[in-house]
Design a protein around this motif. Structure first.
Motif, PDB file in Angstrom:
ATOM      1  N   SER A 249       0.878  -1.201  -0.106  1.00 35.54           N
ATOM      2  CA  SER A 249       0.036  -0.133   0.130  1.00 35.54           C
ATOM      3  C   SER A 249       0.955   1.452   0.166  1.00 35.54           C
ATOM      4  O   SER A 249       1.937   1.404   0.820  1.00 35.54           O
ATOM      5  CB  SER A 249      -1.056  -0.080   1.312  1.00 35.54           C
ATOM      6  OG  SER A 249      -1.914  -1.019   1.218  1.00 35.54           O
ATOM      7  N   LEU A 250       0.689   2.113  -0.758  1.00 33.62           N
ATOM      8  CA  LEU A 250       1.188   3.288  -1.129  1.00 33.62           C
ATOM      9  C   LEU A 250      -0.029   4.462  -0.462  1.00 33.62           C
ATOM     10  O   LEU A 250      -0.846   4.484  -0.762  1.00 33.62           O
ATOM     11  CB  LEU A 250       1.738   3.729  -2.336  1.00 33.62           C
ATOM     12  CG  LEU A 250       2.758   2.843  -3.059  1.00 33.62           C
ATOM     13  CD1 LEU A 250       2.914   3.052  -4.279  1.00 33.62           C
ATOM     14  CD2 LEU A 250       3.961   2.899  -2.139  1.00 33.62           C
TER      15      LEU A 250
ATOM     16  N   GLU B 219       8.384   3.895   2.159  1.00 27.34           N
ATOM     17  CA  GLU B 219       8.760   5.130   2.919  1.00 27.34           C
ATOM     18  C   GLU B 219      10.204   4.921   3.233  1.00 27.34           C
ATOM     19  O   GLU B 219      10.912   5.578   2.911  1.00 27.34           O
ATOM     20  CB  GLU B 219       7.814   5.492   3.865  1.00 27.34           C
ATOM     21  CG  GLU B 219       6.555   6.043   3.323  1.00 27.34           C
ATOM     22  CD  GLU B 219       5.467   5.097   3.083  1.00 27.34           C
ATOM     23  OE1 GLU B 219       5.709   3.741   3.536  1.00 27.34           O
ATOM     24  OE2 GLU B 219       4.494   5.333   2.570  1.00 27.34           O
ATOM     25  N   GLN B 220      10.158   3.841   3.852  1.00 26.15           N
ATOM     26  CA  GLN B 220      11.812   3.559   4.529  1.00 26.15           C
ATOM     27  C   GLN B 220      12.767   3.439   3.371  1.00 26.15           C
ATOM     28  O   GLN B 220      13.840   3.693   3.223  1.00 26.15           O
ATOM     29  CB  GLN B 220      11.753   2.463   5.425  1.00 26.15           C
ATOM     30  CG  GLN B 220      10.949   2.745   6.699  1.00 26.15           C
ATOM     31  CD  GLN B 220      10.787   1.216   7.595  1.00 26.15           C
ATOM     32  OE1 GLN B 220      10.262   0.476   7.094  1.00 26.15           O
ATOM     33  NE2 GLN B 220      11.629   1.414   8.868  1.00 26.15           N
ATOM     34  N   ALA B 221      12.213   2.594   2.347  1.00 23.73           N
ATOM     35  CA  ALA B 221      13.011   2.412   1.044  1.00 23.73           C
ATOM     36  C   ALA B 221      13.440   3.835   0.410  1.00 23.73           C
ATOM     37  O   ALA B 221      14.682   4.025  -0.068  1.00 23.73           O
ATOM     38  CB  ALA B 221      12.505   1.515  -0.006  1.00 23.73           C
TER      39      ALA B 221
ATOM     40  N   GLY C  85      12.731   7.832  -8.258  1.00 25.25           N
ATOM     41  CA  GLY C  85      11.805   8.854  -9.026  1.00 25.25           C
ATOM     42  C   GLY C  85      10.345   7.970  -9.423  1.00 25.25           C
ATOM     43  O   GLY C  85       9.287   8.521  -8.949  1.00 25.25           O
ATOM     44  N   LYS C  86      10.466   6.946  -9.390  1.00 21.84           N
ATOM     45  CA  LYS C  86       9.166   6.214  -9.591  1.00 21.84           C
ATOM     46  C   LYS C  86       8.464   6.003  -8.364  1.00 21.84           C
ATOM     47  O   LYS C  86       7.043   6.077  -8.236  1.00 21.84           O
ATOM     48  CB  LYS C  86       9.437   4.619 -10.341  1.00 21.84           C
ATOM     49  CG  LYS C  86       8.372   3.885 -10.744  1.00 21.84           C
ATOM     50  CD  LYS C  86       7.542   4.721 -11.909  1.00 21.84           C
ATOM     51  CE  LYS C  86       6.203   4.056 -12.416  1.00 21.84           C
ATOM     52  NZ  LYS C  86       5.382   4.792 -13.483  1.00 21.84           N
ATOM     53  N   LEU C  87       9.064   5.454  -7.312  1.00 28.72           N
ATOM     54  CA  LEU C  87       8.446   5.537  -6.175  1.00 28.72           C
ATOM     55  C   LEU C  87       7.735   6.749  -5.552  1.00 28.72           C
ATOM     56  O   LEU C  87       6.644   6.951  -5.166  1.00 28.72           O
ATOM     57  CB  LEU C  87       9.245   5.021  -5.032  1.00 28.72           C
ATOM     58  CG  LEU C  87       9.727   3.457  -5.171  1.00 28.72           C
ATOM     59  CD1 LEU C  87      10.827   3.235  -4.229  1.00 28.72           C
ATOM     60  CD2 LEU C  87       8.636   2.634  -5.203  1.00 28.72           C
TER      61      LEU C  87
END
Length: 173
Positions: free
Chosen positions: A11-12, A68-70, A92-94
């Protein structure tokens, strides 16, 4: 040769508060993932200026769905090792998926400055155009990248995703 792939749903949460589910396809499921996480975290704390193990930690966090941590670890890697275009594209993609488009554009632009390959430059330009909601420019850039490197599936995938996003299934095919 057989590949061991794993599918994971994460989930984002976008900056607007909207939650999205994303599917991650991983080359393999890490064995003893908790132990690897602990070991890498300890190593990174002990050697904070290194970037290789930090990148490994960022990739592991990504694989675990801890986006978020990544993202934070990918930023640290970029701070320590500037010319890593692949890491910048991943970050950038994240950020783009998280709805942080201004930050994504900044990351993509820094990758663009370091890209020597014209097809890669076109692909990055397409990603920037998407962040700026310029679908037509994104399509042109991804088409150009796919023309320059017809065997690179990433260009075709990006082009197809943009076409699907605008509702043109025929063009996506």
């Amino acid at each position: 040769m057989s590949r061991n792939t794993t599918l994971r749903v994460v989930s984002l949460t976008q900056s607007s508060g909207v939650e999205l589910n994303a599917y991650l396809v991983l080359d393999s499921k890490p064995a003893r993932i908790d132990q690897k996480l602990k070991t890498l975290s300890e190593y990174v704390q002990q050697y904070p200026s290194g970037w290789k193990k930090r990148l490994e930690l960022a990739n592991l966090l990504y694989a675990m769905g801890r986006i978020e941590q990544a993202v934070e670890e990918y930023r640290q890697v970029i701070d320590r090792q500037q010319p890593l275009i692949g890491v910048r594209l991943q970050l950038g993609k994240l950020l783009q998926l998280m709805g942080q488009k201004a930050e994504a554009v900044a990351v993509y632009e820094s990758a663009l400055a370091n890209a020597g390959n014209e097809a890669t430059r076109q692909h990055i330009s397409g990603s920037i155009a998407l962040c700026r909601n310029d679908t037509q420019a994104a399509i042109l850039a991804f088409e150009s990248a796919a023309t320059l490197e017809p065997d690179n599936a990433a260009h075709w995938l990006a082009l197809g995703q943009v076409q699907m996003g605008r509702g043109d299934a025929v063009a996506a095919l």
